[in-house]
Design a protein around this motif. Structure first.
Motif, mmCIF file in Angstrom:
data_model
loop_
_atom_site.group_PDB
_atom_site.id
_atom_site.type_symbol
_atom_site.label_atom_id
_atom_site.label_comp_id
_atom_site.label_asym_id
_atom_site.label_seq_id
_atom_site.Cartn_x
_atom_site.Cartn_y
_atom_site.Cartn_z
ATOM 1 N N TRP A 118 -19.838 87.289 9.001
ATOM 2 C CA TRP A 118 -20.711 88.457 9.083
ATOM 3 C C TRP A 118 -21.814 88.210 10.116
ATOM 4 O O TRP A 118 -22.405 89.140 10.624
ATOM 5 C CB TRP A 118 -21.341 88.762 7.729
ATOM 6 C CG TRP A 118 -20.379 89.294 6.717
ATOM 7 C CD1 TRP A 118 -19.878 88.636 5.630
ATOM 8 C CD2 TRP A 118 -19.783 90.591 6.696
ATOM 9 N NE1 TRP A 118 -19.010 89.443 4.945
ATOM 10 C CE2 TRP A 118 -18.937 90.658 5.569
ATOM 11 C CE3 TRP A 118 -19.870 91.714 7.521
ATOM 12 C CZ2 TRP A 118 -18.192 91.785 5.247
ATOM 13 C CZ3 TRP A 118 -19.129 92.844 7.192
ATOM 14 C CH2 TRP A 118 -18.309 92.872 6.074
ATOM 15 N N GLU A 119 -22.113 86.942 10.386
ATOM 16 C CA GLU A 119 -23.172 86.566 11.325
ATOM 17 C C GLU A 119 -22.624 86.557 12.747
ATOM 18 O O GLU A 119 -21.545 86.027 13.001
ATOM 19 C CB GLU A 119 -23.722 85.181 10.986
ATOM 20 C CG GLU A 119 -24.246 85.046 9.563
ATOM 21 C CD GLU A 119 -25.434 85.941 9.297
ATOM 22 O OE1 GLU A 119 -26.290 86.079 10.193
ATOM 23 O OE2 GLU A 119 -25.492 86.517 8.191
ATOM 24 N N LYS A 120 -23.391 87.118 13.665
ATOM 25 C CA LYS A 120 -22.976 87.139 15.075
ATOM 26 C C LYS A 120 -22.946 85.704 15.611
ATOM 27 O O LYS A 120 -23.921 84.958 15.452
ATOM 28 C CB LYS A 120 -23.953 87.976 15.903
ATOM 29 C CG LYS A 120 -23.554 88.109 17.361
ATOM 30 C CD LYS A 120 -24.580 88.886 18.160
ATOM 31 C CE LYS A 120 -24.190 90.347 18.167
ATOM 32 N NZ LYS A 120 -24.997 91.132 19.114
ATOM 33 N N PRO A 121 -21.855 85.300 16.247
ATOM 34 C CA PRO A 121 -21.784 83.950 16.832
ATOM 35 C C PRO A 121 -22.726 83.829 18.037
ATOM 36 O O PRO A 121 -22.973 84.803 18.749
ATOM 37 C CB PRO A 121 -20.333 83.813 17.284
ATOM 38 C CG PRO A 121 -19.640 85.046 16.871
ATOM 39 C CD PRO A 121 -20.630 86.042 16.402
ATOM 40 N N GLU A 122 -23.231 82.627 18.256
ATOM 41 C CA GLU A 122 -24.139 82.392 19.391
ATOM 42 C C GLU A 122 -23.502 82.784 20.715
ATOM 43 O O GLU A 122 -24.180 83.276 21.612
ATOM 44 C CB GLU A 122 -24.578 80.931 19.437
ATOM 45 C CG GLU A 122 -25.640 80.595 18.431
ATOM 46 C CD GLU A 122 -26.224 79.206 18.623
ATOM 47 O OE1 GLU A 122 -26.376 78.758 19.785
ATOM 48 O OE2 GLU A 122 -26.525 78.572 17.604
ATOM 49 N N ASP A 123 -22.199 82.565 20.854
ATOM 50 C CA ASP A 123 -21.507 82.916 22.114
ATOM 51 C C ASP A 123 -21.676 84.391 22.465
ATOM 52 O O ASP A 123 -21.718 84.754 23.639
ATOM 53 C CB ASP A 123 -20.009 82.609 22.023
ATOM 54 C CG ASP A 123 -19.700 81.133 22.182
ATOM 55 O OD1 ASP A 123 -20.642 80.320 22.318
ATOM 56 O OD2 ASP A 123 -18.505 80.784 22.163
ATOM 57 N N MET A 124 -21.763 85.254 21.452
ATOM 58 C CA MET A 124 -21.852 86.701 21.691
ATOM 59 C C MET A 124 -23.291 87.210 21.702
ATOM 60 O O MET A 124 -23.526 88.404 21.884
ATOM 61 C CB MET A 124 -21.075 87.455 20.607
ATOM 62 C CG MET A 124 -19.587 87.203 20.631
ATOM 63 S SD MET A 124 -18.728 88.163 19.368
ATOM 64 C CE MET A 124 -18.743 89.792 20.117
ATOM 65 N N ALA A 125 -24.268 86.318 21.502
ATOM 66 C CA ALA A 125 -25.649 86.749 21.305
ATOM 67 C C ALA A 125 -26.532 86.658 22.546
ATOM 68 O O ALA A 125 -27.723 86.940 22.477
ATOM 69 C CB ALA A 125 -26.270 85.924 20.173
ATOM 70 N N TRP A 126 -25.964 86.298 23.692
ATOM 71 C CA TRP A 126 -26.769 86.194 24.910
ATOM 72 C C TRP A 126 -27.071 87.564 25.495
ATOM 73 O O TRP A 126 -26.235 88.453 25.480
ATOM 74 C CB TRP A 126 -26.050 85.342 25.957
ATOM 75 C CG TRP A 126 -26.084 83.887 25.618
ATOM 76 C CD1 TRP A 126 -25.070 83.156 25.085
ATOM 77 C CD2 TRP A 126 -27.181 82.996 25.778
ATOM 78 N NE1 TRP A 126 -25.472 81.867 24.898
ATOM 79 C CE2 TRP A 126 -26.776 81.731 25.318
ATOM 80 C CE3 TRP A 126 -28.483 83.143 26.259
ATOM 81 C CZ2 TRP A 126 -27.606 80.616 25.336
ATOM 82 C CZ3 TRP A 126 -29.313 82.033 26.273
ATOM 83 C CH2 TRP A 126 -28.873 80.789 25.816
#
Length: 136
Positions: A118-126
């Motif tokens: 459910w948590e956005k992965p760091e890879d997609m959070a930039w």
């Protein structure tokens, strides 16, 4: 054969003819050059840095994962696929955003490991952030 009339060379008593076209052309050129310098200095003062909304990390260098751009007309985010160089709407990495049919909320699925979160992965959070250095 008749010789064409040749104008005498310019002298102080006989200055070269001036034309409005030359003056307006020169003025247009100066205005264009000024505009180029002004635009260049504005863009030179504006830099871009990268912020990760999950880890709260910031950096000047572009991350190793794709970072979205924003479409100026729709405001929608898009990516440049590093393999093909084409613009794509979906994140071109191993993580995909999927909407839960049961909850109507987004979750994230890793196509390589089959992991879901459910948590956005760091890879997609930039995100790209514009920074105007003239405001410092």
């Amino acid at each position: 054969p008749t010789r064409a009339a040749v104008a005498p060379p310019p002298t102080a008593a006989n200055p070269p003819p001036t034309s409005t076209m030359n003056r307006s052309g020169a003025l247009a050129l100066l205005v264009a050059l000024f505009a180029c310098v002004a635009v260049s200095s504005v863009h030179a003062a504006e830099r871009e840095y990268f912020w990760n909304e999950v880890s709260n990390a910031t950096q000047w260098e572009e991350p190793s994962v794709p970072v979205p751009f924003e479409d100026s007309e729709s405001g929608k985010k898009y990516y440049v696929d590093p393999k093909s160089g084409e613009s794509v709407w979906e994140f071109p990495g191993k993580w995909k955003e999927v909407e839960s049919e049961e909850h109507g909320l987004p979750y994230y699925h890793n196509t390589d490991t089959k992991e879901s979160s459910w948590e956005k992965p760091e890879d997609m959070a930039w995100q790209r952030v514009k920074h105007d250095e003239s405001e410092l």
